[in-house]
Write an enzyme that holds these catalytic residues in place. Structure first.
Site, mmCIF file in Angstrom:
data_model
loop_
_atom_site.group_PDB
_atom_site.id
_atom_site.type_symbol
_atom_site.label_atom_id
_atom_site.label_comp_id
_atom_site.label_asym_id
_atom_site.label_seq_id
_atom_site.Cartn_x
_atom_site.Cartn_y
_atom_site.Cartn_z
ATOM 1 N N GLU A 263 0.850 -1.202 0.000
ATOM 2 C CA GLU A 263 0.000 0.000 0.000
ATOM 3 C C GLU A 263 0.877 1.241 0.000
ATOM 4 O O GLU A 263 1.865 1.304 0.721
ATOM 5 C CB GLU A 263 -0.879 0.093 1.257
ATOM 6 N N GLU A 317 -13.783 5.178 -0.082
ATOM 7 C CA GLU A 317 -14.569 4.225 0.710
ATOM 8 C C GLU A 317 -15.350 5.010 1.773
ATOM 9 O O GLU A 317 -14.822 5.370 2.818
ATOM 10 C CB GLU A 317 -13.647 3.187 1.326
#
Length: 442
Positions: A263, A317
């Protein structure tokens, strides 16, 4: 006449060599993306799979094993990094049969290409109680794979596993994690699996919101940061963080273990006290990162090879708790449009637009991000009270203390110099080949 032809031929060969050294505009195996699902407005997996195919992204990391998503990528040529959740670890560790059942359920022969399975996410930081069970779970899962399987088994680590990263050459793992890390590193070395880690230059900037730090984090021109221990100079935070991990692995004797960035990303929106969370900065970071990876320059400590990197994240999100930035890392909107130009689309339109200058930093220091409670399958980028949240302030600002957050370095890449731009710049040269050939025989 012969001399003229020889000179023109040498010129033509030189141009051809230059063209061959330019990275191809085709898909590249070292650029991936994280596909999180903590939202209630995501497009169907089939739409996402088609979107990924319209980019040069070739790898997708999932935080679980959603069958609909896995099925959507079947036949696309995109490889997947799957996640066994933290909640799966105890069962996988205690039961080889459970590991065999997991493999049978999630890695059938008809499934899309799976490159790696991550057993847990930031386990050593998120849930220390699982530390002793982590490697047994990984071993059981590995043993359950079919013979001659190419699937690697690893686990994703927070930068918090480092006790020091300032300067990068001083990178070292926390001694108190040795009981869990030593068998983990031995397993990775034995099985040829990578060390997965989450470096985030954004959190480094939060701890030191100065303009010069922002430029260092965004792959923009800067004075560079010398590492007296190695004699190397770093021109971006991403390389500095990756090389700190490399130094820690080397110090443990694991030079054979590759690093994969599981990530890294930059939020395009945040709360008022979240320094630098803007569209302009997110665009500069991602396009700069993409350009940097495509340059194949590697890092100062490991030049000439780009580290495999999964960018966070596919979409915003909206159901993530915590600071606003946690919800706004998406490279794409749920309408499937780019949030900002990244240089990842195959048509090459993105990335040709110069990156906007970074937004000015606030005069006060940003607050540390809070943890995302109760969210096991997808640990958020930083947790309160951790050095990962604080960022590698030592890398950005000289002084004592350790720096254990997310970042990397190499030669400074222009943030908007996406590969499509470099490829298109070669077109006039390529178009001139017939002219050179004509001159040679006239």
């Amino acid at each position: 006449m012969t001399g003229r032809r020889e000179l023109l031929l040498l010129a033509l060969l030189g141009v051809l060599q230059l063209a061959l050294r330019l990275p191809s505009a085709a898909s590249q195996s070292f650029i991936g993306i994280n596909y999180g699902e903590v939202a209630d407005n995501l497009p169907p997996p089939s739409s996402t799979a088609r979107l990924v195919q319209s980019t040069t992204i070739t790898k997708v990391r999932l935080y679980g094993t959603d069958p609909a998503i896995i099925s959507a990528f079947s036949g696309t040529g995109v490889s997947l990094l799957l996640g066994a959740t933290n909640g799966d670890i105890a069962n996988l560790a205690s039961s080889p049969a459970a590991a065999a059942a997991w493999v049978a359920a999630h890695l059938p022969a008809s499934s899309p290409a799976v490159s790696t399975v991550s057993v847990g996410n930031e386990v050593l930081f998120a849930d220390a109680s699982l530390a002793s069970q982590l490697v047994p779970a990984m071993q059981n899962l590995h043993d359950a794979l079919p013979p001659n399987s190419s699937v690697k088994v690893s686990t994703v680590n927070a930068m918090d596993v480092l006790a020091s990263s300032d300067p990068p050459s001083s990178g070292a793992f926390k001694p108190e994690l040795a009981a869990a890390l030593d068998p983990l590193l031995a397993f990775l070395s034995k099985t040829g699996s990578p060390f997965l880690v989450n470096p985030y230059p954004y959190f480094a900037y939060l701890s030191d919101p100065r303009p010069e730090t922002l430029a260092f984090c965004l792959f923009q021109p800067n004075a560079g940061r010398p590492d007296a221990g190695s004699g190397l100079t770093y021109t971006n935070m991403f390389d500095a963080q990756v090389d700190a991990v490399r130094a820690a692995l080397d110090a443990k004797g694991y030079k054979d273990v590759d690093i994969v960035v599981a990530e890294t990303g930059w939020p395009h929106k945040g709360d008022p006290d979240e320094a630098g969370a803007t569209v302009e900065n997110a665009r500069a970071f991602v396009s700069g990162l993409v350009s940097h990876l495509r340059s194949l320059s590697g890092t100062p400590r490991a030049p000439g090879k780009s580290v495999e990197t999964y960018i966070f994240a596919m979409y915003d999100e909206d159901l993530k708790p915590g600071k606003a930035s946690e919800r706004y890392f998406g490279l794409f909107q749920t309408s499937l449009a780019e949030t900002y130009p990244t240089g990842l689309l195959r048509n090459g339109t993105a990335g040709r637009i110069p990156a906007t200058a970074p937004a000015p930093a606030p005069t006060t220091s940003a607050a540390t991000l809070k943890p995302t409670p109760g969210q096991q399958t997808q640990v958020t980028p930083a947790q309160q009270g951790s050095t990962a949240a604080a960022g590698p302030s030592g890398i950005c600002r000289p002084g004592p203390g350790t720096a254990t957050s997310r970042g990397t370095t190499t030669a400074c890449a222009q943030p908007s110099a996406a590969e499509s731009s470099r490829a298109s710049s070669m077109l006039p040269i390529i178009a001139g080949f017939p002219v050179i050939a004509l001159l040679m025989f006239t």
